[in-house]
Design a protein around this motif. Structure first.
Motif, PDB file in Angstrom:
ATOM      1  N   THR A   1      -9.074   0.888  -0.286  1.00 48.06           N
ATOM      2  CA  THR A   1     -10.047  -0.198  -0.131  1.00 48.06           C
ATOM      3  C   THR A   1     -11.206   0.250   0.752  1.00 48.06           C
ATOM      4  O   THR A   1     -12.369  -0.018   0.446  1.00 48.06           O
ATOM      5  CB  THR A   1      -9.370  -1.449   0.451  1.00 48.06           C
ATOM      6  N   ALA A   2     -10.892   0.929   1.859  1.00 47.42           N
ATOM      7  CA  ALA A   2     -11.947   1.401   2.764  1.00 47.42           C
ATOM      8  C   ALA A   2     -12.863   2.399   2.070  1.00 47.42           C
ATOM      9  O   ALA A   2     -14.082   2.365   2.234  1.00 47.42           O
ATOM     10  CB  ALA A   2     -11.324   2.035   4.004  1.00 47.42           C
ATOM     11  N   ARG A   3     -12.279   3.280   1.260  1.00 46.75           N
ATOM     12  CA  ARG A   3     -13.079   4.322   0.615  1.00 46.75           C
ATOM     13  C   ARG A   3     -13.850   3.828  -0.602  1.00 46.75           C
ATOM     14  O   ARG A   3     -14.994   4.199  -0.821  1.00 46.75           O
ATOM     15  CB  ARG A   3     -12.183   5.480   0.209  1.00 46.75           C
TER      16      ARG A   3
ATOM     17  N   ASP B   1      -1.926   4.762  -0.126  1.00 43.43           N
ATOM     18  CA  ASP B   1      -2.361   3.994   1.040  1.00 43.43           C
ATOM     19  C   ASP B   1      -3.469   3.064   0.572  1.00 43.43           C
ATOM     20  O   ASP B   1      -4.629   3.461   0.476  1.00 43.43           O
ATOM     21  CB  ASP B   1      -2.853   4.946   2.123  1.00 43.43           C
ATOM     22  N   THR B   2      -3.101   1.822   0.212  1.00 40.02           N
ATOM     23  CA  THR B   2      -4.078   0.911  -0.375  1.00 40.02           C
ATOM     24  C   THR B   2      -5.168   0.504   0.615  1.00 40.02           C
ATOM     25  O   THR B   2      -6.284   0.222   0.209  1.00 40.02           O
ATOM     26  CB  THR B   2      -3.395  -0.322  -0.975  1.00 40.02           C
TER      27      THR B   2
ATOM     28  N   PRO C   1      -4.420  -8.100  -7.111  1.00 41.85           N
ATOM     29  CA  PRO C   1      -4.508  -6.860  -6.335  1.00 41.85           C
ATOM     30  C   PRO C   1      -3.143  -6.178  -6.237  1.00 41.85           C
ATOM     31  O   PRO C   1      -2.129  -6.826  -5.987  1.00 41.85           O
ATOM     32  CB  PRO C   1      -4.982  -7.325  -4.960  1.00 41.85           C
ATOM     33  N   ALA C   2      -3.128  -4.897  -6.479  1.00 36.67           N
ATOM     34  CA  ALA C   2      -1.895  -4.117  -6.377  1.00 36.67           C
ATOM     35  C   ALA C   2      -1.786  -3.600  -4.948  1.00 36.67           C
ATOM     36  O   ALA C   2      -2.458  -2.656  -4.570  1.00 36.67           O
ATOM     37  CB  ALA C   2      -1.913  -2.963  -7.376  1.00 36.67           C
ATOM     38  N   ALA C   3      -0.969  -4.263  -4.150  1.00 34.56           N
ATOM     39  CA  ALA C   3      -0.906  -3.980  -2.718  1.00 34.56           C
ATOM     40  C   ALA C   3      -0.219  -2.654  -2.394  1.00 34.56           C
ATOM     41  O   ALA C   3      -0.541  -2.024  -1.404  1.00 34.56           O
ATOM     42  CB  ALA C   3      -0.197  -5.113  -1.995  1.00 34.56           C
ATOM     43  N   ILE C   4       0.748  -2.225  -3.220  1.00 35.88           N
ATOM     44  CA  ILE C   4       1.401  -0.941  -2.991  1.00 35.88           C
ATOM     45  C   ILE C   4       1.550  -0.231  -4.321  1.00 35.88           C
ATOM     46  O   ILE C   4       1.550  -0.848  -5.378  1.00 35.88           O
ATOM     47  CB  ILE C   4       2.786  -1.076  -2.318  1.00 35.88           C
ATOM     48  N   GLY C   5       1.674   1.044  -4.278  1.00 32.34           N
ATOM     49  CA  GLY C   5       1.879   1.813  -5.497  1.00 32.34           C
ATOM     50  C   GLY C   5       2.233   3.231  -5.144  1.00 32.34           C
ATOM     51  O   GLY C   5       2.096   3.651  -3.997  1.00 32.34           O
ATOM     52  N   GLY C   6       2.709   3.958  -6.123  1.00 32.58           N
ATOM     53  CA  GLY C   6       3.060   5.349  -5.891  1.00 32.58           C
ATOM     54  C   GLY C   6       3.980   5.849  -6.974  1.00 32.58           C
ATOM     55  O   GLY C   6       4.087   5.247  -8.043  1.00 32.58           O
TER      56      GLY C   6
END
Length: 166
Positions: free
Chosen positions: A77-79, A72-73, A54-59
């Motif tokens: 995930t929620a969406r 905003d990971t 899982p890629a916890a942060i990105g940008g």
């Protein structure tokens, strides 16, 4: 796309300019929409040959390292129900290749052009390994695509100085 078309009964040919399957490479992040696309064609990019993390942060960062934007990971995930997944590019390529008949991938066959004016109603794909007749041509050969340049000569890549990091 080749896997999806093959699973729908099409005879596919993938022309790969590299002389053999990649032995080294970097990682790639599959966003939730990419994971949905894999699900839609019945292909699991996290199958037994691929270790996904899982890629916890990105940008996106500027060359000096300052963040331009961050994903905003938790919201992703929620969406979408899943985090983006980081996978090794060579393992992903091998998994996709395994889903195709061995003869479907032609290594050492760089596409040099597409002639769609042969009069026969079918395009001819010119490669460094010979010509191929086709019903459909999908140019997915990167930023310096010969078919894209031929068909869309005014569309030139423009460097932005922005790089993606996870």
């Amino acid at each position: 796309m080749a896997v999806a078309l093959h699973r729908r009964g099409w005879q596919v040919t993938v022309c790969e300019r590299a002389p053999e399957p990649p032995a080294a490479g970097a990682g790639i992040v599959l966003a939730p929409n990419a994971l949905r696309a894999f699900d839609a064609v019945g292909s699991d990019p996290t199958g037994p040959a691929v270790r996904a993390v899982p890629a916890a942060i990105g940008g996106f960062r500027r060359p000096d390292g300052d963040w331009l934007s961050r994903a905003d990971t938790a919201a992703l995930t929620a969406r979408y129900g899943t985090l983006p997944l980081a996978v090794h590019r060579t393992a992903l390529a091998a998994g996709l290749a395994d889903a195709l008949p061995a003869a479907a991938i032609r290594y050492g066959a760089a596409v040099t052009g597409v002639d769609d004016t042969t009069g026969g109603g079918r395009p001819v794909v010119h490669t460094t390994a010979g010509d191929l007749d086709a019903d459909v041509v999908i140019a997915a050969d990167g930023i310096h695509s010969a078919p894209r340049s031929a068909h869309f000569p005014d569309h030139k890549p423009v460097p932005t100085g922005v790089e993606a990091r996870c």
